[in-house]
Design an enzyme around this catalytic site. Structure first.
Site, PDB file in Angstrom:
ATOM      1  N   ALA A   1       0.808  -1.227   0.000  1.00 34.35           N
ATOM      2  CA  ALA A   1       0.000   0.000   0.000  1.00 34.35           C
ATOM      3  C   ALA A   1       0.836   1.270   0.000  1.00 34.35           C
ATOM      4  O   ALA A   1       0.330   2.347  -0.264  1.00 34.35           O
ATOM      5  CB  ALA A   1      -0.943  -0.006   1.199  1.00 34.35           C
ATOM      6  N   ASN A  35       3.040  -2.688 -50.473  1.00 33.78           N
ATOM      7  CA  ASN A  35       1.898  -3.465 -49.968  1.00 33.78           C
ATOM      8  C   ASN A  35       0.742  -2.583 -49.526  1.00 33.78           C
ATOM      9  O   ASN A  35      -0.288  -3.078 -49.134  1.00 33.78           O
ATOM     10  CB  ASN A  35       2.340  -4.338 -48.789  1.00 33.78           C
ATOM     11  CG  ASN A  35       2.925  -3.520 -47.654  1.00 33.78           C
ATOM     12  OD1 ASN A  35       3.472  -2.440 -47.873  1.00 33.78           O
ATOM     13  ND2 ASN A  35       2.814  -4.034 -46.446  1.00 33.78           N
ATOM     14  N   THR A  64       2.577  -0.929   9.111  1.00 32.52           N
ATOM     15  CA  THR A  64       2.560  -2.313   8.609  1.00 32.52           C
ATOM     16  C   THR A  64       1.571  -3.188   9.382  1.00 32.52           C
ATOM     17  O   THR A  64       0.935  -4.070   8.812  1.00 32.52           O
ATOM     18  CB  THR A  64       3.967  -2.933   8.681  1.00 32.52           C
ATOM     19  OG1 THR A  64       4.515  -2.726   9.996  1.00 32.52           O
ATOM     20  CG2 THR A  64       4.914  -2.318   7.665  1.00 32.52           C
ATOM     21  N   GLN A  71      -6.284  -0.614   1.843  1.00 32.36           N
ATOM     22  CA  GLN A  71      -5.913   0.097   3.075  1.00 32.36           C
ATOM     23  C   GLN A  71      -5.944   1.575   2.699  1.00 32.36           C
ATOM     24  O   GLN A  71      -4.997   2.090   2.107  1.00 32.36           O
ATOM     25  CB  GLN A  71      -4.516  -0.323   3.537  1.00 32.36           C
ATOM     26  CG  GLN A  71      -4.120   0.296   4.861  1.00 32.36           C
ATOM     27  CD  GLN A  71      -2.628   0.206   5.140  1.00 32.36           C
ATOM     28  OE1 GLN A  71      -1.815   0.042   4.238  1.00 32.36           O
ATOM     29  NE2 GLN A  71      -2.266   0.323   6.411  1.00 32.36           N
ATOM     30  N   ARG A 102      10.380   7.904  -2.588  1.00 27.93           N
ATOM     31  CA  ARG A 102      11.742   8.060  -3.102  1.00 27.93           C
ATOM     32  C   ARG A 102      11.936   7.552  -4.534  1.00 27.93           C
ATOM     33  O   ARG A 102      12.977   7.768  -5.134  1.00 27.93           O
ATOM     34  CB  ARG A 102      12.724   7.361  -2.151  1.00 27.93           C
ATOM     35  CG  ARG A 102      13.004   8.186  -0.910  1.00 27.93           C
ATOM     36  CD  ARG A 102      13.902   7.445   0.046  1.00 27.93           C
ATOM     37  NE  ARG A 102      13.174   6.404   0.762  1.00 27.93           N
ATOM     38  CZ  ARG A 102      13.763   5.410   1.424  1.00 27.93           C
ATOM     39  NH1 ARG A 102      15.072   5.302   1.430  1.00 27.93           N
ATOM     40  NH2 ARG A 102      13.030   4.503   2.053  1.00 27.93           N
ATOM     41  N   GLY A 119      14.536  -2.391  11.254  1.00 29.41           N
ATOM     42  CA  GLY A 119      14.214  -2.714  12.641  1.00 29.41           C
ATOM     43  C   GLY A 119      15.284  -3.675  13.141  1.00 29.41           C
ATOM     44  O   GLY A 119      15.791  -4.504  12.380  1.00 29.41           O
ATOM     45  N   TYR A 149       6.310  -8.637   1.290  1.00 31.73           N
ATOM     46  CA  TYR A 149       6.293  -7.222   0.922  1.00 31.73           C
ATOM     47  C   TYR A 149       6.353  -7.076  -0.599  1.00 31.73           C
ATOM     48  O   TYR A 149       7.188  -7.716  -1.250  1.00 31.73           O
ATOM     49  CB  TYR A 149       7.483  -6.503   1.585  1.00 31.73           C
ATOM     50  CG  TYR A 149       7.341  -6.549   3.096  1.00 31.73           C
ATOM     51  CD1 TYR A 149       6.769  -5.485   3.774  1.00 31.73           C
ATOM     52  CD2 TYR A 149       7.706  -7.684   3.809  1.00 31.73           C
ATOM     53  CE1 TYR A 149       6.577  -5.543   5.148  1.00 31.73           C
ATOM     54  CE2 TYR A 149       7.509  -7.760   5.184  1.00 31.73           C
ATOM     55  CZ  TYR A 149       6.947  -6.682   5.847  1.00 31.73           C
ATOM     56  OH  TYR A 149       6.738  -6.753   7.197  1.00 31.73           O
TER      57      TYR A 149
HETATM   58  C1  UD1 Z   1       9.679  -2.246   7.951  1.00 34.57           C
HETATM   59  C2  UD1 Z   1       9.806  -2.870   9.338  1.00 34.57           C
HETATM   60  C3  UD1 Z   1      11.273  -2.936   9.721  1.00 34.57           C
HETATM   61  C4  UD1 Z   1      12.043  -3.710   8.679  1.00 34.57           C
HETATM   62  C5  UD1 Z   1      11.847  -3.102   7.299  1.00 34.57           C
HETATM   63  C6  UD1 Z   1      12.464  -3.983   6.262  1.00 34.57           C
HETATM   64  C7  UD1 Z   1       7.792  -2.251  10.544  1.00 34.57           C
HETATM   65  C8  UD1 Z   1       7.202  -1.354  11.537  1.00 34.57           C
HETATM   66  N1  UD1 Z   1       9.069  -2.080  10.252  1.00 34.57           N
HETATM   67  O1  UD1 Z   1      10.142  -0.912   8.064  1.00 34.57           O
HETATM   68  O2  UD1 Z   1      11.409  -3.562  10.980  1.00 34.57           O
HETATM   69  O3  UD1 Z   1      13.422  -3.715   9.020  1.00 34.57           O
HETATM   70  O4  UD1 Z   1      10.435  -2.998   7.008  1.00 34.57           O
HETATM   71  O5  UD1 Z   1      12.441  -3.345   5.037  1.00 34.57           O
HETATM   72  O6  UD1 Z   1       7.112  -3.123  10.031  1.00 34.57           O
HETATM   73  N2  UD1 Z   1       3.033  -0.754   4.020  1.00 34.57           N
HETATM   74  C9  UD1 Z   1       1.673  -0.811   3.821  1.00 34.57           C
HETATM   75  N3  UD1 Z   1       0.869  -0.050   4.592  1.00 34.57           N
HETATM   76  C10 UD1 Z   1       1.339   0.763   5.563  1.00 34.57           C
HETATM   77  C11 UD1 Z   1       2.734   0.827   5.761  1.00 34.57           C
HETATM   78  C12 UD1 Z   1       3.560   0.044   4.974  1.00 34.57           C
HETATM   79  O7  UD1 Z   1       1.201  -1.536   2.951  1.00 34.57           O
HETATM   80  O8  UD1 Z   1       0.531   1.410   6.225  1.00 34.57           O
HETATM   81  C13 UD1 Z   1       3.913  -1.578   3.182  1.00 34.57           C
HETATM   82  C14 UD1 Z   1       4.812  -0.745   2.305  1.00 34.57           C
HETATM   83  O9  UD1 Z   1       4.226  -0.536   1.041  1.00 34.57           O
HETATM   84  C15 UD1 Z   1       6.060  -1.605   2.178  1.00 34.57           C
HETATM   85  C16 UD1 Z   1       6.074  -2.389   3.489  1.00 34.57           C
HETATM   86  O10 UD1 Z   1       4.757  -2.322   4.003  1.00 34.57           O
HETATM   87  O11 UD1 Z   1       5.975  -2.527   1.119  1.00 34.57           O
HETATM   88  C17 UD1 Z   1       7.076  -1.871   4.487  1.00 34.57           C
HETATM   89  O12 UD1 Z   1       6.743  -0.559   4.834  1.00 34.57           O
HETATM   90  P1  UD1 Z   1       7.844   0.525   5.109  1.00 34.57           P
HETATM   91  O13 UD1 Z   1       7.178   1.789   5.460  1.00 34.57           O
HETATM   92  O14 UD1 Z   1       8.824   0.539   4.017  1.00 34.57           O
HETATM   93  O15 UD1 Z   1       8.505  -0.085   6.430  1.00 34.57           O
HETATM   94  P2  UD1 Z   1       9.909   0.252   7.010  1.00 34.57           P
HETATM   95  O16 UD1 Z   1       9.840   1.517   7.744  1.00 34.57           O
HETATM   96  O17 UD1 Z   1      10.944   0.116   5.951  1.00 34.57           O
END
Ligand code: UD1
Ligand code: CA
Length: 456
Positions: A10, A384, A79, A73, A15, A137, A100
């Site tokens: 979602a 043609n 997440t 969502q 970036r 994380g 993911y």
């Molecule tokens: C998340 C993890 C982190 C991990 C990292 C790995 C959490 C809180 N943190 O961090 O521990 O090391 O991924 O890359 O989970 N997404 C949604 N809906 C939301 C938020 C995110 O669908 O409301 C999806 C995003 O599109 C993405 C994935 O979840 O594909 C991860 O979200 P992102 O915001 O990138 O998480 P990080 O902060 O990188």
């Protein structure tokens, strides 16, 4: 055991600096999200849910062929919140697997290994040791090495930031427990988000053991956040495909300069020079040599074919023992029989070229049926198209078309007919005869070249 896979997709992907939702950006011409799907779909008894938000209509529309349950969502509150959107569709006795949409190169073996760790009282977590764990994380363990919780970078203390074991985000656990913990998530953290990672501490307090495993290679769990990471994973993926082909016996002049954006089935002793790009579905026979800089899409190439450099081939069949190029273009619906020669600056479209026929230089052959052992001279053009409709040219076996001939379709050139060079042929020509259409050559006496007038 039944599986329920939840793919999070979602997020916006700020970036990427693009209008396109992040998960629709491509590796090897395939959207990131589809890579993830195509891996997940290989797991047995698997029901797939995809959580979408940013650009959800476009994501659904682009990937409408996927057999999945799309879940919206509308607000991206983290997440954990994303997985909550699927909560009521996760049955108690299933294993829930979280993936993911922007982590495209995960291997099926890694997932199978992860899932095999699940019991009534375990949660399986994929972690990775990173030289630079920035942004990830961190996995917090006790003195005996048991996982206690995950702390997000933004919430971590300086000491916690020293931990190099990072959370990939990928985990599996029984549905019943996941649903319970999801309902207990709070957003009292730096980002004000519902973190999925908080379920680890909840699991630990419920007496669960957190079993960690790691992928064979770090690239498997790398996510795409910007165009640099996209390009990096594209190369990783291409090199993996090149390796598979080399193990099948293909000689690649340089595996770093090879691209496969689709599938390629190969015979034995195939040699591919640098900068060759395959797209779509391709089949290449035995002893085929492909020169540098060729672009080949949805092609079937027979045994012993030589393709010289700089050819563009699309939706075409090349018969065994043929020689193509350099600089030839085979457009859709071209069918070359065996032993054909198609030379430089020749374009062929929607045409059949019979066995042993040659079109060696500077020609356009479109909507044509060319028989066997036909020789088409340099600069021959099948006209043609009258500006509205397309017409067919038929050239029967053994015909010889002199250079710089225009064949105005619809027209048929008879068997073993010869066409004199420089002719414009508008009517059918008989078998075996020489036909030509040109004005007689004459030299004009008394003609003088114009001379430049002196400026006064
Ligand atoms: C998340 C993890 C982190 C991990 C990292 C790995 C959490 C809180 N943190 O961090 O521990 O090391 O991924 O890359 O989970 N997404 C949604 N809906 C939301 C938020 C995110 O669908 O409301 C999806 C995003 O599109 C993405 C994935 O979840 O594909 C991860 O979200 P992102 O915001 O990138 O998480 P990080 O902060 O990188
Ligand atoms: Ca991320």
């Amino acid at each position: 055991m039944n599986l329920t896979t939840i793919i999070l997709a979602a997020g916006k992907g700020t970036r990427m600096r693009s209008k396109l939702p992040k998960v629709l950006h491509k590796i090897a011409h395939k959207p990131l999200l589809q890579h993830v799907h195509d891996t997940a779909v290989q797991l047995e008894n698997n029901e797939i849910h995809i959580v979408i938000g940013h650009g959800s209509d476009l994501v659904k529309q682009t990937l409408e062929n996927l057999q999945v349950n799309w879940v919206e969502q509308t607000e991206q509150l983290g997440t954990g919140h994303a997985v909550q959107q699927v909560s009521n569709q996760i049955s108690n006795d299933t294993i829930a697997l979280i993936l993911y949409g922007d982590v495209p190169l995960l291997k099926i073996e890694t997932l199978q290994n992860l899932i095999s760790k699940i019991t009534e009282k375990t949660l399986a977590l994929l972690t990775v040791n990173l030289a630079d764990p920035m942004g990830y994380g961190r996995i917090v363990r006790d003195d005996s090495g048991n996982v206690l919780r995950i702390i997000e970078e933004k919430d971590a203390t300086e000491v916690e930031k020293q931990i190099t074991e990072g959370n990939t985000g990928i985990l599996a656990v029984q549905g019943k427990s996941l649903k319970k913990w999801l309902s207990q998530l709070r957003n009292n953290n730096t980002q004000g988000e519902y973190y999925l990672t908080d379920i680890i501490a909840l699991a630990v307090s419920d007496g669960f053991e957190i079993i960690t495993s790691s992928p064979q290679n770090e690239d498997e769990v790398l996510g795409v956040n910007d165009k640099l990471q996209l390009a990096h994973l594209e190369r990783v993926y291409q090199l993996q495909q090149a390796e598979i082909l080399m193990r099948q016996g293909v000689t690649l002049s340089d595996p770093n300069r090879f691209d496969l954006r689709g599938t390629l089935e190969v015979g034995q002793d195939v040699e591919i020079d640098v900068n060759v790009i395959f797209e779509g579905k391709n089949q290449v026979g035995n002893n085929v040599k492909i020169g540098s800089n060729c672009s080949i899409k949805n092609a079937t190439i027979g045994d012993d074919v030589i393709i010289l450099p700089n050819c563009v081939i699309e939706n075409a069949q090349v018969g065994a023992n043929s020689r193509i190029g350099p600089f030839a273009r085979l457009r859709p619906e071209t069918v070359l029989a065996t032993d054909t020669h198609i030379g430089n600056f020749v374009e062929i479209k929607k045409s059949v070229i019979g066995q042993g026929s040659k079109v060696n230089h500077l020609s356009y052959i479109g909507d044509s049926l060319v028989g066997k052992k036909v020789n088409i001279g340099a600069g021959t053009i099948t006209c043609n198209y009258d500006g509205v409709n397309k017409f067919q040219t038929i050239i029967e076996d053994g015909a010889f078309i002199g250079s710089d001939t225009q064949l105005v379709a619809p027209v048929t050139i008879g068997k073993n007919a010869t066409i004199g060079a420089g002719s414009t042929i508008t009517k059918d020509t008989p078998d075996d005869k020489l036909t030509l259409s040109r004005s007689k050559q004459l030299s004009v006496s008394g003609w003088q070249r114009p001379v430049k007038k002196e400026k006064l």
